[in-house]
Design a protein around this motif. Structure first.
Motif, short mmCIF file in Angstrom:
data_model
loop_
_atom_site.label_atom_id
_atom_site.label_comp_id
_atom_site.label_asym_id
_atom_site.label_seq_id
_atom_site.Cartn_x
_atom_site.Cartn_y
_atom_site.Cartn_z
N HIS A 1 0.80 -1.23 0.00
CA HIS A 1 0.00 0.00 0.00
C HIS A 1 0.83 1.28 0.00
O HIS A 1 0.55 2.21 -0.78
CB HIS A 1 -0.95 -0.01 1.20
N PRO A 2 1.89 1.40 0.83
CA PRO A 2 2.62 2.69 0.85
C PRO A 2 3.61 2.86 -0.30
O PRO A 2 4.19 3.93 -0.43
CB PRO A 2 3.35 2.63 2.20
N ILE A 3 3.81 1.82 -1.12
CA ILE A 3 4.79 1.94 -2.21
C ILE A 3 4.19 2.77 -3.34
O ILE A 3 3.11 2.45 -3.84
CB ILE A 3 5.18 0.54 -2.74
N PRO A 4 4.85 3.82 -3.79
CA PRO A 4 4.35 4.57 -4.95
C PRO A 4 4.29 3.68 -6.18
O PRO A 4 5.18 2.85 -6.40
CB PRO A 4 5.39 5.69 -5.12
N TYR A 5 3.26 3.84 -6.98
CA TYR A 5 3.07 2.94 -8.12
C TYR A 5 4.21 3.05 -9.13
O TYR A 5 4.54 2.08 -9.82
CB TYR A 5 1.72 3.19 -8.79
N TYR A 6 4.85 4.21 -9.20
CA TYR A 6 5.93 4.34 -10.18
C TYR A 6 7.20 3.63 -9.72
O TYR A 6 8.01 3.19 -10.54
CB TYR A 6 6.22 5.82 -10.47
N ILE B 1 3.28 8.81 -14.50
CA ILE B 1 4.66 8.32 -14.42
C ILE B 1 4.75 6.89 -14.96
O ILE B 1 5.73 6.55 -15.64
CB ILE B 1 5.16 8.40 -12.97
N THR B 2 3.74 6.06 -14.69
CA THR B 2 3.76 4.70 -15.22
C THR B 2 3.78 4.70 -16.74
O THR B 2 4.53 3.95 -17.37
CB THR B 2 2.54 3.91 -14.71
N PHE C 1 7.02 3.23 -19.04
CA PHE C 1 6.88 2.17 -20.05
C PHE C 1 6.67 2.72 -21.46
O PHE C 1 6.40 1.93 -22.37
CB PHE C 1 5.71 1.25 -19.67
N GLY C 2 6.79 4.02 -21.64
CA GLY C 2 6.60 4.59 -22.97
C GLY C 2 5.23 4.30 -23.54
O GLY C 2 5.08 4.14 -24.76
N TYR C 3 4.22 4.26 -22.67
CA TYR C 3 2.86 3.92 -23.10
C TYR C 3 2.21 5.15 -23.72
O TYR C 3 2.26 6.24 -23.13
CB TYR C 3 2.05 3.43 -21.89
#
Length: 336
Positions: A155-160, A278-279, A283-285
């Motif tokens: 939970h506390p980990i940033p998704y990026y 940021i995600t 990943f260059g999405y």
């Protein structure tokens, strides 16, 4: 609930929706126009960088570009031109991709973001809600306890940060998945089997980085809600009356605990128009997040304004839908 009361309630909510959108778009307009970057001078600099151009031609170009970007006239005239364009869904040309219209760029990027984030959000919500409900009802299950520990760790980990870890693991240490782009570059974007499979394969890592973090958040929220519901008198009475545990969980506990979760889901679905900034960049999405970052770096405030307006509308529509559906779904909510 009377039809007239609900109609009056819906009209008030629609008025609030219009006010929120109006204020949000105006704030976006003020903030983007407060930047020191002048798109007209940027365009002129790019055109005249490699050669000599007559001053008269530059001045004519400057006048034409100011009209093109809606920057000619007084601030009031610029503001009125801006709202005329907004009502026509016309944000003018993009500075960074001139002369492509901003609306075209946003339309191209929107399906990628909507597809990725809608699936990721719904999967994370479904898994987190189901497992969190089970964990809140059955506190003795060791597997669910372990899952709670994992959820609290994620939970506390940033998704990026998780996105970067997945990129390192599956892109370099164990390169089995594509780490960049929305699909293979040599495939035409049609509804062919090869293109669809390529899109799904390229979406695995971005979606996984969002789902793993999202499941932890929804899990903890649902577990807390269920823990409060199971102590209610009607649940205790049902248990004493010999009602089957699965019936208690589904009809008495989960159903009453789902209301806040559904609210959160609707807001999250509205927020997908912001893009996983940021995600998508990691990943260059080719979604709205990447488009927004590129627009900020290029000083393309027309494109920034276009993406921001779409985000404001998306979140506002989601909140409006919640407000209109709540009195119909939950009789405890009073129409005022």
């Amino acid at each position: 609930m009377g039809k007239r009361r609900y109609l009056a309630y819906a009209i008030r909510r629609l008025a609030q929706f219009a006010l929120v959108v109006f204020i949000g778009v105006n704030l976006a307009y003020v903030i983007t126009h407060a930047t020191p970057i002048d798109p007209v001078e940027q365009s002129i600099s790019a055109v005249t960088y490699y050669g000599n151009t007559a001053p008269a031609a530059i001045e004519q170009m400057r006048s034409s570009l100011r009209e093109l970007y809606g920057l000619s006239g007084s601030p009031v005239e610029q503001y009125l031109v801006f709202w005329k364009r907004i009502l026509r869904a016309d944000f003018g040309p993009s500075l960074s991709a001139f002369p492509t219209p901003v609306s075209t760029l946003v339309t191209r990027a929107l399906p990628w973001t909507v597809g990725l984030l809608t699936v990721s959000t719904i999967v994370a919500w479904g898994l987190g809600t189901l497992l969190g409900g089970l964990a809140g009802y059955d506190r003795t299950n060791r597997g669910l306890k372990l899952m709670g520990v994992v959820a609290m760790g994620l939970h506390p980990i940033p998704y990026y940060i998780l996105a970067l870890l997945l990129l390192i693991v599956f892109g370099f240490l164990w390169p089995v998945l594509p780490i960049s782009g929305g699909s293979a570059m040599n495939l035409p974007q049609t509804l062919s089997v090869d293109f669809v499979l390529s899109v799904l394969l390229h979406a695995i890592l971005p979606a996984l980085s969002l789902i793993l973090i999202g499941v932890g958040s929804w899990f903890l929220g649902m577990r807390a809600l269920v823990s409060n519901v199971v102590t209610e008198d009607y649940v205790v009475y049902a248990e004493l009356a010999g009602v089957q545990p699965w019936r208690i969980l589904s009809s008495y506990v989960m159903r009453n605990a789902l209301v806040p979760q559904v609210t959160g889901l609707a807001i999250s679905l509205g927020g997908i128009f912001n893009g996983a900034v940021i995600t998508e960049k990691v990943f260059g999405y080719p979604g709205l997040g990447s488009l927004l970052v590129d627009a900020v770096y290029a000083g393309d405030y027309g494109l920034v304004l276009g993406v921001t307006t779409v985000s404001i509308l998306g979140v506002s529509v989601a909140v409006l839908a919640i407000d209109l559906l709540y009195p119909l779904l939950d009789p405890r909510v009073k129409v005022r």
